[in-house]
Design a protein around this motif. Structure first.
Motif, mmCIF file in Angstrom:
data_model
loop_
_atom_site.group_PDB
_atom_site.id
_atom_site.type_symbol
_atom_site.label_atom_id
_atom_site.label_comp_id
_atom_site.label_asym_id
_atom_site.label_seq_id
_atom_site.Cartn_x
_atom_site.Cartn_y
_atom_site.Cartn_z
ATOM 1 N N ASP A 30 -26.667 2.111 46.959
ATOM 2 C CA ASP A 30 -26.606 0.747 47.912
ATOM 3 C C ASP A 30 -27.871 -0.052 47.503
ATOM 4 N N ILE A 31 -28.815 0.435 47.177
ATOM 5 C CA ILE A 31 -29.892 -0.472 46.841
ATOM 6 C C ILE A 31 -29.554 -0.857 45.323
ATOM 7 N N SER A 32 -29.005 -0.147 44.470
ATOM 8 C CA SER A 32 -28.789 -0.487 43.022
ATOM 9 C C SER A 32 -27.769 -1.807 43.113
ATOM 10 N N ASN A 33 -26.663 -1.551 43.939
ATOM 11 C CA ASN A 33 -25.823 -2.749 44.213
ATOM 12 C C ASN A 33 -26.536 -4.088 44.782
ATOM 13 N N GLN A 34 -27.354 -3.624 45.923
ATOM 14 C CA GLN A 34 -28.091 -5.205 46.125
ATOM 15 C C GLN A 34 -28.979 -5.626 45.194
ATOM 16 N N VAL A 35 -29.632 -4.960 44.422
ATOM 17 C CA VAL A 35 -30.621 -5.458 43.482
ATOM 18 C C VAL A 35 -29.736 -6.108 42.235
ATOM 19 N N ALA A 36 -28.579 -5.589 41.891
ATOM 20 C CA ALA A 36 -27.558 -6.084 40.963
ATOM 21 C C ALA A 36 -27.134 -7.390 41.481
ATOM 22 N N GLN A 37 -26.610 -7.436 42.718
ATOM 23 C CA GLN A 37 -26.203 -8.893 43.167
ATOM 24 C C GLN A 37 -27.153 -9.971 43.477
ATOM 25 N N LEU A 38 -28.445 -9.480 43.954
ATOM 26 C CA LEU A 38 -29.351 -10.473 44.457
ATOM 27 C C LEU A 38 -29.928 -11.063 42.984
ATOM 28 N N PHE A 39 -30.282 -10.370 41.914
ATOM 29 C CA PHE A 39 -30.616 -10.820 40.747
ATOM 30 C C PHE A 39 -29.406 -11.027 39.713
ATOM 31 N N GLN A 40 -28.394 -10.816 39.932
ATOM 32 C CA GLN A 40 -27.103 -11.227 39.127
ATOM 33 C C GLN A 40 -27.164 -10.755 37.770
ATOM 34 N N VAL A 41 -27.399 -9.386 37.798
ATOM 35 C CA VAL A 41 -27.562 -8.484 36.605
ATOM 36 C C VAL A 41 -26.372 -7.432 36.795
ATOM 37 N N HIS A 42 -25.993 -6.842 35.831
ATOM 38 C CA HIS A 42 -25.277 -5.486 35.682
ATOM 39 C C HIS A 42 -26.033 -4.371 35.533
ATOM 40 N N HIS A 43 -25.934 -3.418 36.569
ATOM 41 C CA HIS A 43 -26.776 -2.323 36.692
ATOM 42 C C HIS A 43 -26.472 -1.565 35.436
ATOM 43 N N GLU A 44 -27.576 -1.167 34.851
ATOM 44 C CA GLU A 44 -27.809 0.151 33.815
ATOM 45 C C GLU A 44 -28.878 0.959 34.344
ATOM 46 N N SER A 45 -28.597 2.113 33.463
ATOM 47 C CA SER A 45 -29.715 3.136 33.932
ATOM 48 C C SER A 45 -30.216 4.010 32.582
ATOM 49 N N PRO A 46 -31.621 3.977 32.073
ATOM 50 C CA PRO A 46 -32.454 3.060 32.670
ATOM 51 C C PRO A 46 -32.667 1.500 32.359
ATOM 52 N N GLN A 47 -33.052 0.931 33.396
ATOM 53 C CA GLN A 47 -33.199 -0.525 33.333
ATOM 54 C C GLN A 47 -34.577 -1.171 33.645
ATOM 55 N N LEU A 48 -34.815 -2.063 32.989
ATOM 56 C CA LEU A 48 -36.227 -2.699 33.449
ATOM 57 C C LEU A 48 -35.686 -4.217 33.678
ATOM 58 N N LEU A 49 -36.291 -4.641 34.857
ATOM 59 C CA LEU A 49 -36.034 -5.964 35.607
ATOM 60 C C LEU A 49 -37.287 -6.550 35.717
ATOM 61 N N LEU A 50 -37.758 -7.770 34.910
ATOM 62 C CA LEU A 50 -38.960 -8.325 35.311
ATOM 63 C C LEU A 50 -38.553 -9.685 36.332
ATOM 64 N N ILE A 51 -39.141 -9.644 37.477
ATOM 65 C CA ILE A 51 -38.867 -10.538 38.787
ATOM 66 C C ILE A 51 -40.055 -11.446 38.904
ATOM 67 N N LYS A 52 -39.862 -12.860 38.458
ATOM 68 C CA LYS A 52 -41.076 -13.636 38.750
ATOM 69 C C LYS A 52 -40.566 -14.762 39.254
ATOM 70 N N ASP A 53 -41.255 -15.182 40.768
ATOM 71 C CA ASP A 53 -40.759 -16.198 41.349
ATOM 72 C C ASP A 53 -39.451 -16.038 42.018
ATOM 73 N N GLY A 54 -39.148 -14.768 42.298
ATOM 74 C CA GLY A 54 -37.805 -14.590 42.901
ATOM 75 C C GLY A 54 -36.496 -14.575 41.992
ATOM 76 N N GLU A 55 -36.871 -14.674 40.752
ATOM 77 C CA GLU A 55 -35.730 -14.562 39.830
ATOM 78 C C GLU A 55 -36.010 -13.678 38.569
ATOM 79 N N CYS A 56 -34.963 -13.230 38.041
ATOM 80 C CA CYS A 56 -34.890 -12.057 37.056
ATOM 81 C C CYS A 56 -35.104 -12.851 35.659
#
Length: 75
Positions: A30-56
């Protein structure tokens, strides 16, 4: 775990003010889906997202995950 270990070896090179979080999104889909939607990324595992000023600003997965690329993005 291999990507996480490889990244951890270089953690000392990251700026002190940079916060790092490890999320087990396979156990919490459920959190994975929220993160993917919020930052407009396709969920993969493992994955690194760098978030700066609210954007991936960096999305890497598997063998692409590197501290060096992360440092380039934050400079």
């Amino acid at each position: 775990m291999m990507a996480k270990r490889r990244f951890e070896l270089d953690w000392d090179n990251l700026p002190e003010e940079m916060s790092l979080y490890f999320l087990d999104l396979i156990q919490h889909r459920d959190i994975s889906n929220q993160v993917a939607q919020l930052f407009q990324v396709h969920h993969e595992s493992p994955q690194l997202l760098l978030i700066k000023d609210g954007e991936c600003i960096l999305d890497q997965s598997h063998g692409e995950i590197s501290v060096e690329d992360t440092l380039v993005e934050i400079s």
